[in-house]
Design a protein around this motif. Structure first.
Motif, mmCIF file in Angstrom:
data_model
loop_
_atom_site.group_PDB
_atom_site.id
_atom_site.type_symbol
_atom_site.label_atom_id
_atom_site.label_comp_id
_atom_site.label_asym_id
_atom_site.label_seq_id
_atom_site.Cartn_x
_atom_site.Cartn_y
_atom_site.Cartn_z
ATOM 1 N N GLY A 250 0.777 -1.233 0.000
ATOM 2 C CA GLY A 250 0.000 0.000 0.000
ATOM 3 C C GLY A 250 0.804 1.276 0.000
ATOM 4 O O GLY A 250 0.401 2.272 -0.605
ATOM 5 N N ASP A 251 1.963 1.279 0.683
ATOM 6 C CA ASP A 251 2.767 2.507 0.715
ATOM 7 C C ASP A 251 4.078 2.361 -0.041
ATOM 8 O O ASP A 251 4.967 3.204 0.063
ATOM 9 C CB ASP A 251 3.019 2.956 2.157
ATOM 10 C CG ASP A 251 3.937 2.019 2.938
ATOM 11 O OD1 ASP A 251 3.983 0.818 2.593
ATOM 12 O OD2 ASP A 251 4.597 2.480 3.883
ATOM 13 N N ALA A 252 4.206 1.288 -0.822
ATOM 14 C CA ALA A 252 5.296 1.089 -1.786
ATOM 15 C C ALA A 252 6.658 0.847 -1.154
ATOM 16 O O ALA A 252 7.677 1.051 -1.808
ATOM 17 C CB ALA A 252 5.378 2.266 -2.765
ATOM 18 N N ASP A 253 6.709 0.367 0.074
ATOM 19 C CA ASP A 253 8.025 0.039 0.616
ATOM 20 C C ASP A 253 8.334 -1.451 0.529
ATOM 21 O O ASP A 253 9.478 -1.860 0.742
ATOM 22 C CB ASP A 253 8.188 0.564 2.050
ATOM 23 C CG ASP A 253 7.249 -0.079 3.063
ATOM 24 O OD1 ASP A 253 6.382 -0.887 2.667
ATOM 25 O OD2 ASP A 253 7.375 0.246 4.260
ATOM 26 N N ARG A 254 7.325 -2.273 0.192
ATOM 27 C CA ARG A 254 7.545 -3.712 0.030
ATOM 28 C C ARG A 254 7.292 -4.128 -1.413
ATOM 29 O O ARG A 254 6.514 -3.501 -2.130
ATOM 30 C CB ARG A 254 6.629 -4.506 0.961
ATOM 31 C CG ARG A 254 6.870 -4.249 2.433
ATOM 32 C CD ARG A 254 6.089 -5.205 3.286
ATOM 33 N NE ARG A 254 6.265 -4.945 4.712
ATOM 34 C CZ ARG A 254 6.006 -5.824 5.660
ATOM 35 N NH1 ARG A 254 5.555 -7.021 5.342
ATOM 36 N NH2 ARG A 254 6.182 -5.512 6.927
ATOM 37 N N LEU A 255 7.908 -5.236 -1.792
ATOM 38 C CA LEU A 255 7.926 -5.662 -3.190
ATOM 39 C C LEU A 255 7.476 -7.111 -3.331
ATOM 40 O O LEU A 255 7.768 -7.947 -2.483
ATOM 41 C CB LEU A 255 9.365 -5.522 -3.716
ATOM 42 C CG LEU A 255 9.650 -5.886 -5.168
ATOM 43 C CD1 LEU A 255 9.024 -4.854 -6.093
ATOM 44 C CD2 LEU A 255 11.156 -5.942 -5.397
ATOM 45 N N GLY A 256 6.755 -7.389 -4.426
ATOM 46 C CA GLY A 256 6.416 -8.751 -4.807
ATOM 47 C C GLY A 256 6.654 -8.910 -6.301
ATOM 48 O O GLY A 256 6.419 -7.979 -7.071
ATOM 49 N N ILE A 257 7.128 -10.072 -6.735
ATOM 50 C CA ILE A 257 7.510 -10.283 -8.135
ATOM 51 C C ILE A 257 6.891 -11.569 -8.677
ATOM 52 O O ILE A 257 6.873 -12.603 -8.010
ATOM 53 C CB ILE A 257 9.045 -10.363 -8.270
ATOM 54 C CG1 ILE A 257 9.704 -9.048 -7.879
ATOM 55 C CG2 ILE A 257 9.448 -10.758 -9.695
ATOM 56 C CD1 ILE A 257 9.422 -7.887 -8.809
ATOM 57 N N ILE A 258 6.384 -11.478 -9.908
ATOM 58 C CA ILE A 258 5.982 -12.646 -10.700
ATOM 59 C C ILE A 258 6.955 -12.761 -11.863
ATOM 60 O O ILE A 258 7.180 -11.778 -12.584
ATOM 61 C CB ILE A 258 4.544 -12.512 -11.236
ATOM 62 C CG1 ILE A 258 3.541 -12.343 -10.084
ATOM 63 C CG2 ILE A 258 4.177 -13.712 -12.100
ATOM 64 C CD1 ILE A 258 3.406 -13.532 -9.166
ATOM 65 N N ASP A 259 7.565 -13.932 -12.046
ATOM 66 C CA ASP A 259 8.555 -14.053 -13.123
ATOM 67 C C ASP A 259 7.892 -14.368 -14.453
ATOM 68 O O ASP A 259 6.654 -14.457 -14.565
ATOM 69 C CB ASP A 259 9.644 -15.064 -12.765
ATOM 70 C CG ASP A 259 9.174 -16.526 -12.816
ATOM 71 O OD1 ASP A 259 8.064 -16.805 -13.313
ATOM 72 O OD2 ASP A 259 9.950 -17.395 -12.349
ATOM 73 N N ASP A 260 8.697 -14.529 -15.494
ATOM 74 C CA ASP A 260 8.209 -14.730 -16.864
ATOM 75 C C ASP A 260 7.414 -16.017 -17.022
ATOM 76 O O ASP A 260 6.584 -16.132 -17.940
ATOM 77 C CB ASP A 260 9.399 -14.758 -17.820
ATOM 78 C CG ASP A 260 10.438 -15.794 -17.394
ATOM 79 O OD1 ASP A 260 10.505 -16.868 -18.008
ATOM 80 O OD2 ASP A 260 11.183 -15.518 -16.447
ATOM 81 N N ALA A 261 7.628 -16.984 -16.126
ATOM 82 C CA ALA A 261 6.911 -18.249 -16.201
ATOM 83 C C ALA A 261 5.654 -18.252 -15.334
ATOM 84 O O ALA A 261 4.987 -19.280 -15.219
ATOM 85 C CB ALA A 261 7.839 -19.394 -15.781
#
Length: 472
Positions: A250-261
């Protein structure tokens, strides 16, 4: 009572989070600034997109102004790391953000920053909390927002470009430009869209955005980028054939990633990938810092490069402090927050996401291939996380049973040692571990376990739950 946790003060809106309590908190901080002789350096106030955030930021500003303290007021919802950067850039001794970060929509809160734009350390928040809770509402001094502006006690700022330019200057945009990467961005109805989209499009990436509207209910989800909340992003990455998906809380200090697969990359994986890239791809040298509930795979990377990985308690302030002490390259936690040497001394999902894009561009490989390279070199570790709610009475029982009586289960494995520095951490002779601690941001008991296989990690976490009679 206003109580600070590992991520500032957070409370349910209309219950603990009220105008009266916001004003008391800021009066206590104003008194502290005067007592320390730093009130003349001013402060920074900003807010996110949560319900009452903008209003609470004005309430806070009015109290600072009523105490003769100049406020740099950011008059639009902005990322928390941008506020930390501004506190450092303006040389303020303190600043604050109205946010409850990744908590459910029912919550709001305030994060307090100190010298250099750091998260306030425990000794600051502990003493500040004591002072605040001794104040009476009649002791609050406030000046109307418009009157404060007229008197020159409030300067409004709309632009966030100084912060964005600091990230752009730190990136290898030339390399990114020529990869023509396709990225799907999910700000989770929070504040990251403008910043991430601006930087990535400046780097000539194709950027598609989902979940960007202003929704104080965050689409009915917790604004926390985890494997359960990013199913929509996963679908969009796969459907559009994108190179990766980036989500922020919500406040952009944490990150989540989905890879190409279409795989969710755990924050542990992101931390390991970026540390390896900074050491081998950019030629940096130095240790890493992680908290007690973050993967020990980071230790393997450090050891392979002749470096050290330092373990600290949960709370990013501990990571920032240890990074400063050791000149570490990177510091992070399994909940999705990380920072890099030379940037702010706090979590920044925008910078971390952009650096990950640079890593993919510089490698010439897919993100899924880069992680396969990591596992081929350093092996595989699996982590499980459990969160258990409790009543007030149950909390007292668990506090006594685990952290006073040290009542732990028989794991039927050789225990190397147990640390009670922050909750409990059981280190096994085979390299696995389990942590048990109360969350500093939510009313839950958290159990983390890491092992060489998912079955082993789940078995250890489940054993703790059964032993303590916990239910998810």
């Amino acid at each position: 009572m206003i109580q600070f946790g590992t991520g500032g003060w957070r409370a349910i809106i209309g219950d603990g989070f009220t105008k009266a309590n916001v004003r008391l908190l800021v009066q206590g901080l104003s008194d502290r600034m005067h007592d320390e002789g730093v009130a003349d350096r001013g402060t920074v106030v900003g807010y996110d997109r949560r319900f009452l955030s903008a209003e609470a930021a004005e309430w806070a500003t009015e109290v600072f102004a009523g105490n003769g303290i100049h406020v740099q007021f950011i008059d639009r919802p902005v990322p928390t790391p941008m506020l930390m950067w501004t506190v450092r850039n303006l040389g303020c001794a303190y600043g604050l953000a109205v946010t409850a970060s990744h908590n459910p929509a029912l919550y709001n809160g305030i994060k307090v920053f100190t010298e250099g734009g750091r998260d306030a350390e425990a000794e600051v928040t502990d003493s500040l909390g004591e002072a605040i809770n001794m104040l009476a509402p009649g002791e609050v001094r406030a000046l109307g927002f418009e009157e404060a502006k007229d008197q020159g006690l409030v300067t409004t700022q709309t632009s966030i470009n100084w912060y964005l330019d600091s990230i752009i200057d730190a990136l290898d945009l030339e390399t990114i430009r020529h990869r023509h990467l396709h990225i799907v961005l999910d700000p989770m109805f929070g504040v990251a869209q403008t910043g991430l989209q601006t930087i990535l499009m400046t780097a000539r990436c194709q950027v598609d955005v989902i979940n960007s509207r202003h929704d104080t209910l965050f689409g009915g989800r917790m604004p926390s980028p985890n494997v359960g909340s990013l199913q929509w992003l996963r679908h969009e990455v796969e459907h559009r054939g994108a190179d990766l998906g980036i989500a922020t809380d919500g406040d952009a200090d944490r990150l989540g990633i989905i890879d190409d697969a279409g795989n969710f990359l755990h924050p542990n994986q992101i931390l390991v990938l970026l540390y390896e890239y900074l050491l081998t791809g950019k030629g940096w040298t130095g240790p890493a810092v992680r908290n007690m509930s973050t993967t020990h795979l980071l230790d393997r990377v450090a050891e392979a490069h002749g470096e050290q990985c330092y373990e600290v308690p949960v709370g990013f302030k501990w990571i920032s402090s240890k990074m400063a002490e050791t000149d570490a390259v990177i510091g992070g936690e399994s909940s999705g927050g990380l920072t890099v040497r030379g940037h702010i001394a706090g979590k920044d999902g925008i910078y971390a996401g952009c650096l990950l894009v640079e890593m993919v561009a510089a490698s010439g490989k897919k993100l899924s291939e880069l992680w396969a390279d990591i596992e081929a070199r350093y092996g595989r570790l699996e982590m499980v996380e459990r969160a258990f709610g409790f009543t007030a009475a149950r909390r007292e029982e668990l506090q006594r049973r685990v952290f006073v009586d040290h009542d732990l289960p028989d794991f039927a494995r050789e225990v190397e040692r147990v640390s009670w520095e922050d909750g409990a951490k059981i280190y096994f002779a085979d390299g696995g571990w389990v942590t048990i601690r109360f969350s500093g941001t939510e009313p839950v008991l958290r159990v983390f376990a890491e092992a060489g296989s998912l079955d082993e990690a789940e078995a250890a976490a489940d054993l703790v739950a059964r032993h303590l009679g916990l239910e998810a």
